[in-house]
Scaffold this active site. Structure first.
Site, PDB file in Angstrom:
ATOM      1  N   HIS A  86       0.834  -1.203   0.000  1.00  0.00           N
ATOM      2  CA  HIS A  86       0.000   0.000   0.000  1.00  0.00           C
ATOM      3  C   HIS A  86       0.869   1.254   0.000  1.00  0.00           C
ATOM      4  O   HIS A  86       1.794   1.359   0.816  1.00  0.00           O
ATOM      5  CB  HIS A  86      -0.888  -0.038   1.251  1.00  0.00           C
ATOM      6  CG  HIS A  86      -1.880   1.066   1.343  1.00  0.00           C
ATOM      7  ND1 HIS A  86      -2.070   1.793   2.497  1.00  0.00           N
ATOM      8  CD2 HIS A  86      -2.766   1.572   0.445  1.00  0.00           C
ATOM      9  CE1 HIS A  86      -3.025   2.682   2.305  1.00  0.00           C
ATOM     10  NE2 HIS A  86      -3.466   2.578   1.066  1.00  0.00           N
TER      11      HIS A  86
ATOM     12  N   HIS B 288      -0.904  11.456  -1.679  1.00  0.00           N
ATOM     13  CA  HIS B 288      -2.183  11.005  -1.127  1.00  0.00           C
ATOM     14  C   HIS B 288      -3.078  12.177  -0.739  1.00  0.00           C
ATOM     15  O   HIS B 288      -4.252  12.236  -1.105  1.00  0.00           O
ATOM     16  CB  HIS B 288      -1.957  10.113   0.095  1.00  0.00           C
ATOM     17  CG  HIS B 288      -3.232   9.615   0.704  1.00  0.00           C
ATOM     18  ND1 HIS B 288      -3.938  10.336   1.639  1.00  0.00           N
ATOM     19  CD2 HIS B 288      -3.944   8.484   0.490  1.00  0.00           C
ATOM     20  CE1 HIS B 288      -5.029   9.666   1.976  1.00  0.00           C
ATOM     21  NE2 HIS B 288      -5.056   8.532   1.293  1.00  0.00           N
TER      22      HIS B 288
HETATM   23  O1  G3P Z   1      -6.637   2.102  -3.139  1.00  0.00           O
HETATM   24  C1  G3P Z   1      -6.964   1.613  -1.895  1.00  0.00           C
HETATM   25  C2  G3P Z   1      -6.642   2.576  -0.781  1.00  0.00           C
HETATM   26  O2  G3P Z   1      -5.390   3.150  -0.986  1.00  0.00           O
HETATM   27  C3  G3P Z   1      -7.670   3.635  -0.625  1.00  0.00           C
HETATM   28  O3  G3P Z   1      -7.456   4.450   0.486  1.00  0.00           O
HETATM   29  O4  G3P Z   1      -6.829   6.588   1.506  1.00  0.00           O
HETATM   30  O5  G3P Z   1      -5.164   4.757   1.379  1.00  0.00           O
HETATM   31  O6  G3P Z   1      -5.831   5.959  -0.680  1.00  0.00           O
HETATM   32  P1  G3P Z   1      -6.266   5.478   0.679  1.00  0.00           P
HETATM   33 MG    MG Z   2      -4.722   4.825  -2.173  1.00  0.00          MG
END
Ligand code: G3P
Ligand code: MG
Length: 250
Positions: free
Chosen positions: A10, A52
């Site tokens: 992630h 982000h």
């Molecule tokens: O793409 C999945 C996830 O990354 C969505 O949440 O806030 O971490 O971008 P966020």
């Molecule tokens: Mg994301």
């Protein structure tokens, strides 16, 4: 159907490195990851950068919004020091540079289109057009394992992406599966549903699979929960705990 890797780091390197940086990608690589999720938005001059938040201050030293700065300014800004002194000097990556690093290292990409409010259409269009250009060869070869998956919480961004790059696969991101998700997914010709594992139950997982979509969860950091989700038929997920959940976990 899900034709992609099943465990993704992630935001690059999960919680082991500053998010959405090349250092994060290197960290993921060190842990064996060859698949990543990351976030993309537009700078003031319409150039996509890997970020982000739509504002500076949390991960990037500075103040104001991402769209207050040109990409050339953002790429000079520190995006690593907040995480630890050893990452000082790590900067905001250009989308193109991030993609190039991934391609050079055989990392598959889930590109999350993350528009700042008010920039949904433009962000979807620009990111998808650029991705289409960057992956022209892979698209021409129909090399599914190397073609990125575009995802977004914004249906407007995904619709713009569909128009700009119809041959790039799309996934609809939903915090939870609510009434009408099938209509939205169908309208966007999505190949997958991406959703928070926190609100998902087994019946919903089955409904998504029975409807023929890939099912991806974010962000799964507990190995026991990961096993449960996979047992429900969840195809893939991203994790912050790349130290606990490896790329071969499934
Ligand atoms: O793409 C999945 C996830 O990354 C969505 O949440 O806030 O971490 O971008 P966020
Ligand atoms: Mg994301």
């Amino acid at each position: 159907m899900w034709n992609y890797p099943d465990i993704l780091a992630h935001r690059g390197g999960g919680k082991l490195a500053p998010e959405n940086t090349i250092a994060g990608l290197r960290c993921g690589l060190e842990h064996g990851f060859r698949a990543v999720e990351f976030d993309v938005m537009l700078a003031r001059d319409g150039v996509p950068v890997v970020m982000h938040d739509p504002y500076l201050g949390r991960t990037v030293a500075g103040a104001g919004n991402v769209f207050d700065y040109d990409a050339a300014e953002l790429v000079t800004m520190d995006a690593g020091n907040w995480f630890g002194a050893r990452f000082k000097g790590e900067t905001v990556p250009l989308f193109t540079a991030f993609v190039q690093f991934c391609k050079d290292h055989g990392i598959w990409m889930n590109i999350e289109i993350k528009p700042a409010p008010g920039f949904e259409e433009e962000t979807g269009r620009v990111v998808a057009s650029l991705a289409r250009a960057l992956f022209g060869l892979e698209i021409a070869r129909d090399d599914a394992r190397r073609i990125p998956l575009l995802s977004s919480f914004s249906p407007v961004a995904l619709a713009a992406a569909m128009q700009a790059a119809p041959d790039l696969p799309r996934a609809l991101l939903l915090e939870r599966l609510e009434e009408g998700w099938q209509d939205q997914a169908r309208a966007l010709q999505a190949v997958a549903i991406h959703t928070s594992h926190k609100h998902l139950d087994e019946a919903q997982a089955r409904a998504v699979k029975d409807a023929g979509y890939g099912l991806f969860c974010y962000t799964v950091n507990d190995p026991a929960r990961a096993r449960t989700l996979l047992g429900w038929g969840v195809d893939a997920f991203c994790t912050d705990r790349i130290d606990l959940i490896g790329p071969d976990f499934a």
